[in-house]
Design an enzyme around this catalytic site. Structure first.
Site, mmCIF file in Angstrom:
data_model
loop_
_atom_site.group_PDB
_atom_site.id
_atom_site.type_symbol
_atom_site.label_atom_id
_atom_site.label_comp_id
_atom_site.label_asym_id
_atom_site.label_seq_id
_atom_site.Cartn_x
_atom_site.Cartn_y
_atom_site.Cartn_z
ATOM 1 N N LYS A 125 -6.926 3.328 -3.505
ATOM 2 C CA LYS A 125 -7.372 3.267 -2.110
ATOM 3 C C LYS A 125 -7.613 4.675 -1.615
ATOM 4 O O LYS A 125 -6.887 5.596 -1.988
ATOM 5 C CB LYS A 125 -6.281 2.544 -1.302
ATOM 6 N N ASP B 216 0.861 -1.180 0.000
ATOM 7 C CA ASP B 216 0.000 0.000 0.000
ATOM 8 C C ASP B 216 0.902 1.236 0.000
ATOM 9 O O ASP B 216 1.577 1.511 0.989
ATOM 10 C CB ASP B 216 -0.904 0.020 1.244
ATOM 11 N N LYS C 266 -10.190 0.018 -2.715
ATOM 12 C CA LYS C 266 -10.134 -0.207 -1.266
ATOM 13 C C LYS C 266 -10.429 1.076 -0.507
ATOM 14 O O LYS C 266 -9.582 1.969 -0.458
ATOM 15 C CB LYS C 266 -8.749 -0.744 -0.866
#
Lengths: 500, 314
Positions: B210, B145, B246
């Site tokens: 995300k 991430d 996400k």
């Protein structure tokens, strides 16, 4: 429907264009609203504060359009009943209501609004059963908005000295009103609240397919202690409506319904000194410019035409979209429509409910068939429809021309016709090229263009970057064959008084 | 001549990818919350949400022991009789990746995600950030991430922002990448949409975008989730490249998670209703999902202590 770029790519790479799958992987279970609508088996006329049987002794059935089952029997009024209703209204005006100070009338209106709020769920369920609209709409829109109209006009009742600056106002007397079946309770509130706040008394006829919530509202009037005769309901079909409109007693008549019937009423009343307001049909243009936020515009298009199954006089039934984004908007619109849930109106997840009556379903079917015969491209999602009841798939016609029947005639159903334009002037010309002029929508990021459009569009309401927004404070009404007079706001009140 | 201001650069990007009306999108997402999810649909939604959780601990005080218990929870969120699936991944700092790998073993479907690239600010030299990514991958991370360079984005230096993402893609090798936009620092929905497109153009099919780090005041909301879902949809229909999504931070209750899933169902469709295409970055959400599943089975709510309630204790 792939977008232009996707189509190009797919031919280049010779693979299928990407598609979204809106399938049944996560199918929602039924979520029926369970509140008791507290329906009676038989509804009488409401005259002089009491429920009374019609003199003819005749009744007709009100059915649930979602499953074609009988809901209740409704009294069929005759000319003698209409006379009795007007006599009661006249007595109430002369004896009580016309003389009551505004602040006293306000108390009744506030009480009605609060009682309606108290019974909101019950009314929402009754409205949905009787009319076929999705429960989420009657719950979140019709009933709260009806209460809001009573609250708003209650607030005016003791401030009428300020409604027309420099002038005094006086009530007209007895008013005759006829309302349509698309928003039965809300139209009742739109019509009754300003008339009562101003000190008039009323004889009102609900539409024959949707009389129940008006008669339930009569129960609330009784509970609120509204003096007898201030509001009288007579039920039945067009002939009862004609009797209400043509009666010699009322000083004013107010009608919401089709342009066709509106013309008949106006002809009949020509030469009389009766005041009139007419809220008639529409064929609104919803105009999307290429700089608009397209996903939100698509949302507004969907809300504009599929709200209440398209049974909305101000529905955005003609989509005008700028050529450069037309293909993109159409593709987005099709994907959006595939996610609409059509079915049982009592299910809390239903987006599009039942068509109000078989007659209306037949009319929509006929006009859509005409649209297909004209060679327009039709799109309908592959949704399942219930076996019984009156349902129609959301429908869009693309590639239509200004002369097409589906562009010119009011369909009053979930049917959208898509036209394109290149310049601002062309958009204005096409938007105004109709007999109607009730409403319009403009979607653009450019504020100055919104102002230009709102002055040039011949429509009573112009929404900018939104659609189908209503408020009791905001006047609503038409240009041209969409009628005259305003409902809501200060302007709406002025249509129920005389200046002295 | 092109005007060289950040605003001009953003404006050109908006013209290209389109804009978002704030009021319109907030009205749209409010409708997702009115969907009534009952019975089997509810159970399916709750179980699917569990399988999409990236069970997260990102604190300075994390220890190998805490990470180990987090991993246990990820493998078996609750009594196996309830049929609760495993979560999608655990999400930890790079220094904790090897502890997570030891706790999970190699033969597991639960993946290890790690927040590399000087998370949460990203304010370290690119060389350092890339080294961090490589170290996390070497220690056994399945997913990285990363945070975007918000400074570069807001300054209109889109090339720089995209080059950095591309460099991280290189450093990842076969590892899945999630690109954190940090929506609260992008400030407008227009910017979120534009940044989504910039990121999607340099990542690979199956990589994620995300919402946020969870370290700022505003994290995932239905609104910014929707902006990103619509960007993913438009990008997919244009190019055929399916990017995953996400939302992270702020999703604490099962009800919220179901509403987010309704948004996915009605925007991207069935192909995104799985944990390869959609994840929840969350810590306390898992307990509420399990508790609701228990309630669907027994008809009664269990006391909080029946589940390892606090995010602090797994």
């Amino acid at each position: 429907m792939p977008t232009l770029t996707a189509k190009k790519m797919s031919t280049r790479l010779s693979r299928p264009a990407p598609e979204l799958i809106f399938g049944d992987l996560w199918e929602f279970d039924p979520a029926p609203e369970s509140a008791d609508p507290k329906l009676k088996a038989r509804y009488e006329l409401f005259i002089d504060g009491k429920f009374v049987a019609p003199k003819s002794g005749k009744y007709f059935d009100s059915i649930n359009p979602a499953n074609e089952q009988k809901l209740a029997e409704i009294a069929l009024a005759g000319p003698a009943d209409v006379d009795a209703a007007y006599a009661a209204a006249k007595r109430a005006y002369d004896g009580v209501w016309g003389k009551l100070p505004g602040r006293e009338r306000a108390k009744y209106l506030y009480r009605i609004a609060r009682l309606l709020q108290d019974r909101a769920r019950e009314f929402a369920v009754a409205e949905t059963l009787d009319g076929g609209k999705p429960i989420k709409e009657s719950r979140d829109f019709d009933v709260p908005m009806a209460a809001a109209h009573f609250f708003y006009h209650a607030g005016w009742a003791d401030k009428l000295d300020y409604v027309a600056p420099g002038r005094r106002v006086a009530p007209l007397g007895v008013v005759g009103q006829v309302i349509p079946w698309n928003f039965p309770l809300l139209m009742c509130a739109w019509k009754l609240a300003p008339a009562l706040a101003m000190g008039n008394t009323v004889v009102l006829k609900p539409a024959e397919t949707t009389s129940i919530t008006a008669l339930k509202l009569a129960e609330i009037f009784q509970d609120a202690g509204l003096p007898p005769g201030v509001v009288n309901f007579v039920t039945g079909a067009g002939d009862v409506g004609a009797a209400v409109m043509n009666h010699p007693t009322p000083a004013k008549i107010a009608f919401t319904g089709s342009t066709e019937v509106g013309k008949i009423i106006m002809r009949a009343l020509a030469g009389s000194d009766k005041k009139m307001t007419m809220e008639l049909g529409g064929k609104a243009a919803n105009i999307v410019f290429d700089d608009a936020p397209l996903d939100q515009a698509v949302e507004g298009i969907v809300n504009g035409i599929f709200f209440n199954q398209g049974h909305v006089c101000c529905a955005g039934s003609r989509l005008l979209v700028q050529e450069s984004v037309a293909e993109k908007v159409l593709a987005k619109l099709k994907n959006r429509i595939r996610t609409l849930r059509v079915g049982d109106p009592m299910d809390k997840n239903t987006d599009i409910g039942a068509i109000n009556s078989r007659e209306q379903l037949d009319k929509i079917t006929r006009l859509v068939a005409a649209g297909v015969r004209e060679g327009n491209e039709i799109f309908q999602p592959a949704c399942k429809l219930p076996a019984k009841g009156f349902y129609f798939r959301p429908t869009i016609f693309s590639g239509v021309s200004m002369s097409s029947r589906v562009v010119r005639e009011e369909i009053f159903g979930p049917v959208l016709s898509i036209l394109t334009f290149r310049t601002v002037d062309e958009a204005i010309e096409k938007a105004n090229n109709t007999a109607y002029g009730l409403s319009a929508g403009v979607w653009t990021d450019k504020g100055s263009r919104i102002l230009k459009m709102s002055t040039e569009l011949k429509a009573g309401v112009v929404w900018a970057n939104t659609y189908n927004k209503f408020d009791p404070t905001s006047p609503f009404g038409g240009y041209k064959e969409s009628g005259f007079g305003r409902e809501g706001g200060r302007q709406g009140l002025l249509d129920y008084c005389k200046l002295v | 001549m092109l005007v060289r201001s950040p605003q001009a650069a953003l404006q050109r990007l908006f013209d290209e990818v389109g804009t978002v009306d704030q009021i319109g999108i907030e009205e749209r997402v409010a409708k997702f919350g009115t969907r009534s999810i009952k019975q089997t649909a509810k159970v399916w939604g709750l179980k699917t949400a569990v399988s999409m959780v990236d069970l997260t601990t990102l604190e300075g005080k994390d220890t190998p022991g805490k990470v180990a218990s987090l991993c246990q929870k990820a493998l078996a969120p609750h009594d196996p009789e309830l049929g609760v699936p495993q979560v999608a991944a655990v999400c930890v700092y790079p220094a904790m990746v090897r502890h997570a790998r030891r706790a999970l073993g190699c033969d597991t479907a639960v993946r290890i995600a790690s927040v590399a690239t000087a998370f949460p600010s990203g304010q370290a030299p690119l060389k350092t950030r890339l080294a961090e990514v490589k170290a996390a991958v070497a220690d056994g991370a399945d997913e990285i991430d990363m945070v975007i360079n918000r400074g570069a984005f807001l300054a209109g230096e889109f090339g720089e922002m995209q080059d950095e993402i591309a460099a991280v893609v290189q450093a990842c090798g076969a590892t899945t990448l999630k690109v954190i936009l940090e929506v609260s620092e992008l400030e407008t929905f227009d910017n979120i949409r534009a940044a989504s497109f910039l990121a999607m153009r340099v990542i690979r099919p199956g990589d994620f975008i995300k919402t946020s780090t969870g370290k700022t005041s505003l994290n995932a909301t239905l609104g910014n989730n929707q902006v990103m879902l619509e960007a993913i949809r438009d990008f997919y229909l244009d190019t055929g490249v399916a990017i995953a999504m996400k939302p992270a931070g702020g999703i604490r209750t099962a009800k919220q998670a179901l509403t987010f899933l309704v948004a996915v169902k009605e925007t991207l469709g069935d192909a995104w209703l799985n944990n390869r295409r959609y994840r929840f970055g969350a810590s306390s959400l898992l307990n509420d999902l399990v508790r609701q599943l228990e309630k669907e089975k027994t008809g009664a709510y269990q006391a909080p202590y029946y589940f390892s309630e606090a995010a602090e204790s797994y």
